[in-house]
Write a protein that holds these residues in place. Structure first.
Motif, mmCIF file in Angstrom:
data_model
loop_
_atom_site.group_PDB
_atom_site.id
_atom_site.type_symbol
_atom_site.label_atom_id
_atom_site.label_comp_id
_atom_site.label_asym_id
_atom_site.label_seq_id
_atom_site.Cartn_x
_atom_site.Cartn_y
_atom_site.Cartn_z
ATOM 1 N N VAL A 367 36.540 40.899 42.747
ATOM 2 C CA VAL A 367 36.512 40.994 41.283
ATOM 3 C C VAL A 367 35.942 39.717 40.672
ATOM 4 O O VAL A 367 35.170 39.759 39.695
ATOM 5 C CB VAL A 367 37.929 41.283 40.749
ATOM 6 C CG1 VAL A 367 37.965 41.211 39.230
ATOM 7 C CG2 VAL A 367 38.387 42.665 41.206
ATOM 8 N N SER A 368 36.279 38.557 41.241
ATOM 9 C CA SER A 368 35.751 37.290 40.725
ATOM 10 C C SER A 368 34.235 37.224 40.866
ATOM 11 O O SER A 368 33.531 36.809 39.935
ATOM 12 C CB SER A 368 36.398 36.121 41.471
ATOM 13 O OG SER A 368 37.798 36.152 41.348
ATOM 14 N N VAL A 369 33.733 37.641 42.017
ATOM 15 C CA VAL A 369 32.283 37.624 42.236
ATOM 16 C C VAL A 369 31.586 38.597 41.295
ATOM 17 O O VAL A 369 30.546 38.270 40.698
ATOM 18 C CB VAL A 369 31.979 37.953 43.706
ATOM 19 C CG1 VAL A 369 30.497 38.242 43.899
ATOM 20 C CG2 VAL A 369 32.390 36.794 44.607
ATOM 21 N N ALA A 370 32.148 39.789 41.143
ATOM 22 C CA ALA A 370 31.539 40.770 40.246
ATOM 23 C C ALA A 370 31.503 40.264 38.813
ATOM 24 O O ALA A 370 30.494 40.417 38.102
ATOM 25 C CB ALA A 370 32.307 42.093 40.327
ATOM 26 N N TRP A 371 32.581 39.633 38.372
ATOM 27 C CA TRP A 371 32.621 39.105 37.006
ATOM 28 C C TRP A 371 31.631 37.953 36.834
ATOM 29 O O TRP A 371 30.969 37.843 35.793
ATOM 30 C CB TRP A 371 34.034 38.644 36.684
ATOM 31 C CG TRP A 371 34.189 38.105 35.293
ATOM 32 C CD1 TRP A 371 34.373 36.805 34.931
ATOM 33 C CD2 TRP A 371 34.141 38.853 34.067
ATOM 34 N NE1 TRP A 371 34.453 36.686 33.570
ATOM 35 C CE2 TRP A 371 34.320 37.929 33.012
ATOM 36 C CE3 TRP A 371 33.975 40.198 33.766
ATOM 37 C CZ2 TRP A 371 34.339 38.321 31.681
ATOM 38 C CZ3 TRP A 371 33.983 40.590 32.433
ATOM 39 C CH2 TRP A 371 34.165 39.662 31.409
ATOM 40 N N ALA A 372 31.522 37.080 37.839
ATOM 41 C CA ALA A 372 30.580 35.961 37.749
ATOM 42 C C ALA A 372 29.135 36.445 37.705
ATOM 43 O O ALA A 372 28.318 35.939 36.929
ATOM 44 C CB ALA A 372 30.785 35.013 38.924
ATOM 45 N N VAL A 373 28.813 37.435 38.529
ATOM 46 C CA VAL A 373 27.457 37.976 38.532
ATOM 47 C C VAL A 373 27.142 38.633 37.195
ATOM 48 O O VAL A 373 26.057 38.451 36.625
ATOM 49 C CB VAL A 373 27.292 38.973 39.697
ATOM 50 C CG1 VAL A 373 25.978 39.725 39.583
ATOM 51 C CG2 VAL A 373 27.348 38.242 41.029
ATOM 52 N N THR A 374 28.087 39.398 36.664
ATOM 53 C CA THR A 374 27.871 40.039 35.356
ATOM 54 C C THR A 374 27.650 39.014 34.269
ATOM 55 O O THR A 374 26.747 39.158 33.427
ATOM 56 C CB THR A 374 29.072 40.927 35.020
ATOM 57 O OG1 THR A 374 29.277 41.889 36.059
ATOM 58 C CG2 THR A 374 28.849 41.648 33.706
ATOM 59 N N GLY A 375 28.450 37.941 34.262
ATOM 60 C CA GLY A 375 28.278 36.911 33.248
ATOM 61 C C GLY A 375 26.958 36.185 33.381
ATOM 62 O O GLY A 375 26.301 35.888 32.379
#
Length: 384
Positions: A367-375
């Motif tokens: 979830v952290s990686v997905a959120w960082a990529v989206t941002g």
């Protein structure tokens, strides 16, 4: 002339018979037709419908991805462990590579890490073997103390309740010996599978440490030219977040383990070193791992040292939780992972439902990686 003037039309408003365009009934029929074709749908409903089918498509895609990954569980776990090993060992490899060839730097780092982990496990095994006899005597006397404690205020249970519970556990184990044996055999097969996955993870980590940058560049250059910058930004954000989370969680887990070890040693609870290792491993699961490990330590303290020491160990759950939540996580993980605790709790719960303990372990970094990529993609987009 009079007749001619009578037949002439004055300029101005046209007569009703000469009007052009559809009448009222024709306009109502056209309105009903456009309503049926969807041209008069309210904008809000049209927007909601657009989001709805996109969310349905995303949900179906996520379900198919989880299904495929569950079928490929062994290689997926191996690659995840390889990325964890790479994120932890990459700094010492880069440091040694300044004075040595990179191949030798990777070899020395892997051998040193294996010796360190093996030494810790050997020390834990030796400690358990040495303290097991003394612990058996303490547990035997601890059941008597627990029995006397439960028979007093405020429980007022009948004497011998703890002994009856112990005898019932023994009877259950004797009655279900075959089922337990088959479970142990299946667990042994699972252990062989885990060892295979660990060997595959180490094999992949060797190449990730040696030439991971070249592997990523080669993969990006296989994509269309116009999409390469997007994938490059996404990859950099993903690796930065994943590596920061992994190193930060290990630092937090090591700090928690040291604090718990000092407290258990002061309280003279047996099996301090195995409980410290358990605390370190359990802290890798955010929010719920450390309390579970401390609850097990409290049971050992209850049997060996009595209810007062057990209550003090339970108090450690609150103290360690406050230190972890308000000091360690903001200082260690705040620069790389910015997720609300509610999102972390929901991620751990969802990962546990989908994949058990392994799902709970990988849920927060995913979830952290997905959120960082989206941002990263949102901030770098022309509209952002």
């Amino acid at each position: 002339m009079t007749a001619g003037r009578g037949r002439s039309r004055r300029p101005g408003r046209p007569r009703t018979a000469l009007r052009t365009g559809p009448d009222r009934a024709t306009r109502r029929a056209a309105t009903r037709t456009t309503d049926r074709t969807g041209e008069r749908v309210p904008p809000g409903l049209r927007t909601a419908a657009g989001y709805a089918w996109r969310l349905v498509a995303l949900g179906v895609s996520a379900y198919l991805a989880v299904t495929v990954l569950s079928r490929l569980q062994l290689p997926v776990i191996a690659v995840f462990l390889a990325l964890v090993i790479t994120s932890v060992l990459r700094p010492p490899v880069d440091l040694l590579a300044r004075a040595l060839p990179r191949s030798l730097a990777v070899l020395f780092t892997l051998v040193g890490s294996a010796v360190l982990v093996g030494g810790i496990l050997a020390l834990v095994g030796t400690t358990v073997a040495v303290e097991w006899g003394r612990l058996g005597d303490e547990l035997h006397g601890g059941f008597g103390r627990i029995d006397r404690w439960l028979s007093g205020a405020p429980f007022h249970l009948r004497p011998g309740a703890a002994g009856d519970l112990r005898s019932r556990i023994g009877d259950y184990l004797s009655a279900h010996r075959s089922a337990l044996l088959s479970t142990a055999l299946s667990g042994a097969g699972r252990a062989v599978e885990l060892l295979t996955g660990l060997a595959l993870a180490v094999f992949c980590a060797i190449f990730f440490l040696h030439s991971g940058d070249r592997m990523w560049s080669w993969g990006v250059h296989q994509l269309p030219t116009r999409t390469r910058p997007v994938w490059q930004r996404a990859g950099q954000a993903a690796w930065h977040t994943f590596a920061g989370y992994t190193r930060g969680v290990l630092i937090v887990a090591a700090t928690n383990a040291v604090l718990v070890g000092i407290a258990l040693a002061v309280l003279r609870v047996p099996l301090v070193l195995p409980l410290v290792v358990l605390e370190f491993v359990a802290t890798l699961i955010p929010l719920i791992g450390s309390p579970i490990a401390l609850a097990i330590a409290a049971l050992v303290a209850l049997a060996a040292r009595g209810p007062v020491v057990a209550l003090l160990v339970l108090g450690l759950i609150v103290v360690i939780g406050q230190i972890e939540g308000h000091l360690l996580h903001p200082l260690v993980l705040g620069w790389s992972v910015r997720i609300h605790p509610v999102a972390i709790a929901l991620s751990v719960a969802g990962g546990a439902v989908l994949g058990g303990v392994l799902g709970a372990l990988v849920a927060v970094p995913v979830v952290s990686v997905a959120w960082a990529v989206t941002g990263a993609l949102r901030h770098d987009s022309p509209d952002g």
